[in-house]
Design a protein around this motif. Structure first.
Motif: not given
Length: 519
Positions: A347-351
């Motif tokens: 999720v952090i990578a995509v955000a």
């Protein structure tokens, strides 16, 4: 699915430059203070009681510092390869005209083959010798990495990645199995703690290193360098293993449990394939059918293994192994811990890349505070465990929860000005908490496993780790991608962090059920 969404799909695990974990490993076993004498006595008693295993076999069966560095290098490479390829996916798509579906297979093929074959890899090490399987696995990992780096087309790369995952499944269980069988007491505890540290930091550093290699375009190799990098280090691990790693195996070699192996493979495939590929394919009918078959295969596997043990045979996963309290409770902690960790990284990578429009390298560097916090906690872990026992995991759950809450509040407070600098306190706290949990977790789970079952015990733990990471990516990742367009990236990210916060509370409760002293 865009290549960047495939970025964290393989987060079925963890990152550092190849020399980093080895250096830490060489120092940690001798620098940390010994736990209470009773821990060592109980570990030795466990080995004697089993009456098997290499720990009591030959004079040269003790794993020295050079041997520990060697097996940790062998563990580091497969963990690194989960993540180092992520940032190369857009370049692979451009060069090989792969398309989103094939990119998913490049990422997921490795993780699925890895997770499915881990328990079998551990059992083969028990039967044929763990050093022998380590050497074979390192050679296979070097060859398959070379095949990935030289792949002329997208489907060739998919096949090579699946073979690379299978070779990793031969390699990883021998690391934990050798540590469990060829070390005792305080030294075993410190070695398992260092192993946990190596696994944790590999997540972040893999993405940073992968981005740097692709950007550097060494000798015009582009994305191929992320695979070719493995070759010399895998060969180095092979050579060092022959010299420094003692051989160990179960004294009473058992045949491979074919029905159990087939049913476990079917169970994991029925779960992991639809979760990792279903969303990209639009959740077709086959994905739902496989998910429906998952509990059927799981129950059948349990029944077959229980019957095999009752009639005196040697099942692939002995049910009696799961009756060891430390193994059972530790695996209960592993599910929310690794599931939350995998989901967080996805999720952090995509955000960061889609929400803040950071490049892969910049997004990787934004997570460096987490890696630093994790590594710092890992270095202090053995000393803290010797003094406070399992309460270190309890404290880790609290610190992780504080980090996730801090990050969620930062996201909701001012998303327009959200930046890597503003997220640093939250991810640093989360990294410290994760280090305090992850470093001693392997030590907890394997502390009472007899030496003759070290391989299968290690395979069960590694399978739980990889499957939980995959579940975290699939569930939290799918939730984020489904809601971010309507709910907004900031609120969706905060929601996912809130769900992970609930996981931290679950870990907090479960750690209070552990015995205070860790062997």
């Amino acid at each position: 699915m865009t290549p960047q969404l495939a970025v964290a799909k393989t987060t079925v695990a963890a990152t550092a430059r190849p020399a980093g974990p080895a250096t830490a490993a060489s120092a940690a076993p001798d620098s940390a203070p010994s736990p209470r004498p009773s821990a060592e006595s109980s570990a030795q008693a466990s080995t004697r009681t089993s009456g098997k295993g290499s720990a009591a076999a030959a004079p040269g069966s003790v794993l020295g510092t050079a041997g520990l560095v060697t097996v940790l290098l062998g563990a580091f490479l497969p963990m690194l390869d989960f993540f180092i390829v992520n940032v190369a996916l857009p370049t692979i798509d451009h060069d090989l005209a792969a398309g989103p579906a094939v990119l998913e297979l490049v990422a997921a093929g490795y993780g699925i083959a890895f997770a499915v074959l881990l328990v079998l890899g551990g059992r083969l090490g028990d039967i044929f010798g763990r050093r022998r399987l380590f050497v074979v696995g390192a050679a296979a990992f070097a060859l398959t990495s070379l095949a990935c780096g030289l792949a002329p087309g997208a489907w060739t790369l998919v096949a090579a990645r699946a073979a690379q995952g299978a070779s990793a499944a031969l390699l990883i269980p021998q690391v934990l199995g050798t540590i469990t069988a060829a070390t005792h007491g305080a030294r075993r505890g410190r070695a398992l703690s260092v192993y946990g540290a190596v696994g944790g930091i590999s997540v972040v550093i893999g993405q940073v290193l992968g981005g740097m290699l692709v950007a550097a375009d060494l000798f015009g190799s582009g994305w191929r360098s992320v695979f070719l990098l493995n070759v010399p280090f895998a060969l180095l691990a092979l050579v060092l293993a022959v010299r420094y790693v003692p051989e160990s195996r179960a004294e009473q070699a058992a045949r491979v449990d074919v029905p159990g192996t087939l049913l476990l493979t079917a169970t994991l495939l029925a779960l992991l394939v639809p979760l990792m590929e279903g969303r990209a394919a639009g959740w077709p009918l086959w994905s739902w059918l496989l998910l429906a078959l998952f509990p059927v295969f799981a129950v059948a596997f349990g029944v077959v293994e229980l019957r095999a043990e009752r009639r005196g045979a040697t099942p692939l996963v002995p049910p009696s192994l799961l009756r060891i309290p430390e193994m059972r409770r530790g695996l209960g902690i592993a599910l929310p811990y690794f599931g939350g960790f995998g989901g967080f990284m996805f999720v952090i990578a995509v955000a960061l890349q889609q929400g803040l429009h950071l490049g892969p390298v910049a997004a990787g560097w934004a997570l460096v505070p987490m890696a630093v916090g994790y590594f710092a906690a890992s270095l202090s872990g053995p000393r803290l465990i010797g003094r406070f026992g399992s309460r270190v995991l309890t404290a880790g759950a609290v610190v992780q929860a504080l980090g996730l809450a801090t990050l969620a509040l930062t996201v909701l407070a001012d998303w327009q000005h959200f930046s890597p600098l503003r997220m640093a306190p939250g991810v640093a706290l989360a990294g410290i908490g994760q280090g305090l949990i992850g470093t001693p977790l392997f030590r907890v789970v394997l502390s009472k496993v007899p030496a003759d079952r070290a391989g299968v015990g290690s395979g069960v733990l590694a399978t739980g780790q990889q499957s939980s990471l995959a579940l975290g990516v699939a569930t939290l990742g799918s939730l984020y991608l489904a809601l971010s367009s309507t709910l907004g990236m900031d609120r969706t990210l905060a929601l996912c962090l809130g769900i992970q916060l609930l996981g931290s509370f679950t870990i907090l409760y479960l750690t209070t059920r552990l015995p205070r002293s860790i062997g």
